[in-house]
Design a protein around this motif. Structure first.
Motif, mmCIF file in Angstrom:
data_model
loop_
_atom_site.group_PDB
_atom_site.id
_atom_site.type_symbol
_atom_site.label_atom_id
_atom_site.label_comp_id
_atom_site.label_asym_id
_atom_site.label_seq_id
_atom_site.Cartn_x
_atom_site.Cartn_y
_atom_site.Cartn_z
ATOM 1 N N ASP A 125 1.560 4.886 -5.767
ATOM 2 C CA ASP A 125 1.440 3.506 -5.361
ATOM 3 C C ASP A 125 1.199 3.192 -3.640
ATOM 4 O O ASP A 125 0.694 2.269 -3.070
ATOM 5 N N LEU A 126 1.958 4.169 -3.132
ATOM 6 C CA LEU A 126 1.740 4.217 -1.645
ATOM 7 C C LEU A 126 0.500 4.498 -1.091
ATOM 8 O O LEU A 126 0.146 4.042 0.061
ATOM 9 N N ARG A 127 -0.399 5.139 -1.767
ATOM 10 C CA ARG A 127 -1.870 5.598 -1.231
ATOM 11 C C ARG A 127 -2.662 4.533 -1.290
ATOM 12 O O ARG A 127 -3.721 4.379 -0.751
ATOM 13 N N ALA A 141 3.382 1.107 5.752
ATOM 14 C CA ALA A 141 4.584 1.409 4.810
ATOM 15 C C ALA A 141 5.291 0.073 4.238
ATOM 16 O O ALA A 141 5.423 -1.114 4.984
ATOM 17 N N PRO A 142 5.373 -0.112 2.936
ATOM 18 C CA PRO A 142 6.183 -1.279 2.377
ATOM 19 C C PRO A 142 7.793 -1.416 2.888
ATOM 20 O O PRO A 142 8.307 -0.404 3.115
ATOM 21 N N VAL A 143 8.192 -2.650 2.730
ATOM 22 C CA VAL A 143 9.810 -2.743 2.443
ATOM 23 C C VAL A 143 10.133 -2.232 1.122
ATOM 24 O O VAL A 143 9.855 -2.850 0.182
ATOM 25 N N LEU A 144 10.975 -1.520 1.093
ATOM 26 C CA LEU A 144 11.633 -0.979 -0.196
ATOM 27 C C LEU A 144 12.950 -1.499 -0.634
ATOM 28 O O LEU A 144 13.866 -1.498 0.449
ATOM 29 N N GLY A 158 -1.262 1.130 10.756
ATOM 30 C CA GLY A 158 -0.340 0.481 10.179
ATOM 31 C C GLY A 158 1.037 1.022 10.568
ATOM 32 O O GLY A 158 1.072 1.320 11.783
ATOM 33 N N GLU A 159 1.864 1.014 9.965
ATOM 34 C CA GLU A 159 3.390 1.619 10.137
ATOM 35 C C GLU A 159 3.940 2.618 9.323
ATOM 36 O O GLU A 159 3.681 2.268 7.857
ATOM 37 N N GLY A 160 4.440 3.642 9.547
ATOM 38 C CA GLY A 160 4.788 4.559 8.508
ATOM 39 C C GLY A 160 4.760 5.986 8.634
ATOM 40 O O GLY A 160 4.415 6.498 9.858
ATOM 41 N N ILE A 161 5.320 6.841 7.517
ATOM 42 C CA ILE A 161 5.266 8.204 7.733
ATOM 43 C C ILE A 161 4.219 8.913 6.494
ATOM 44 O O ILE A 161 4.676 8.348 5.484
ATOM 45 N N LEU A 162 3.428 9.497 7.101
ATOM 46 C CA LEU A 162 2.927 10.585 6.227
ATOM 47 C C LEU A 162 3.223 11.570 6.085
ATOM 48 O O LEU A 162 3.437 12.673 7.265
ATOM 49 N N LEU A 163 3.568 12.210 4.961
ATOM 50 C CA LEU A 163 4.025 13.631 4.713
ATOM 51 C C LEU A 163 3.106 14.595 4.281
ATOM 52 O O LEU A 163 2.620 14.461 3.244
ATOM 53 N N GLY A 164 2.618 15.490 5.090
ATOM 54 C CA GLY A 164 1.631 16.511 4.184
ATOM 55 C C GLY A 164 2.373 17.901 3.993
ATOM 56 O O GLY A 164 3.010 18.654 4.822
ATOM 57 N N PRO A 203 2.098 5.840 2.827
ATOM 58 C CA PRO A 203 3.144 5.827 3.860
ATOM 59 C C PRO A 203 4.494 5.414 3.649
ATOM 60 O O PRO A 203 4.573 4.521 2.731
ATOM 61 N N PHE A 204 5.496 6.178 3.938
ATOM 62 C CA PHE A 204 6.713 5.802 3.936
ATOM 63 C C PHE A 204 7.336 5.157 5.053
ATOM 64 O O PHE A 204 6.915 5.235 6.021
#
Length: 131
Positions: free
Chosen positions: A11-13, A18-21, A103-109, A124-125
């Motif tokens: 869903d993040l893709r 990044a969403p508010v979780l 946007g804003e967030g963390i992408l983890l490869g 994005p987290f």
């Protein structure tokens, strides 16, 4: 900010920021993320943030949580503004540049030493996801 319907990593893709979780969403995503973290040989991290300090704090939080060797800041910005931080666990290098329009967030490869395995990029987290 409107609550997003996020139930799975996939869903993040579909989103650019990044969403508010809720806590239960975070726990569910962390559980789904665990096998990726366990299989990967090393990681790259991309952090989109409103400041260099915010991005570096998010990365250092990840280093602490996962007991990674601390990486070193090679390229940094002198001016204020939104940034993109790129960290490579294999080289230990961190590069930060001013970048508008992200946007804003963390992408983890999740990276693999074996070339036949394709890298998995997740996120994005939220910037506080790994607290």
């Amino acid at each position: 900010m409107k609550q997003q319907e996020i139930n799975f990593l996939s869903d993040l893709r579909k989103i650019n920021s990044a969403p508010v979780l809720h806590e239960n969403q975070k726990i569910k995503l962390l559980n789904e993320l665990a096998p990726y973290l366990n299989k990967a040989d090393w990681f790259t991290v991309g952090i989109m943030a409103s400041s260099s300090m915010q991005a570096i704090i998010a990365l250092k939080t990840m280093e602490n949580r996962f007991n990674w060797t601390a990486m070193k800041l090679v390229t940094q910005v002198k001016e204020n503004g939104p940034v993109f931080l790129k960290a490579n666990q294999k080289t230990g290098d961190i590069h930060v540049r001013i970048e508008f329009g992200l946007g804003e967030g963390i992408l983890l490869g999740c990276q693999y030493n074996e070339e036949s395995k394709n890298a998995d990029t997740l996120g994005p987290f939220p910037l506080n996801f790994f607290d």
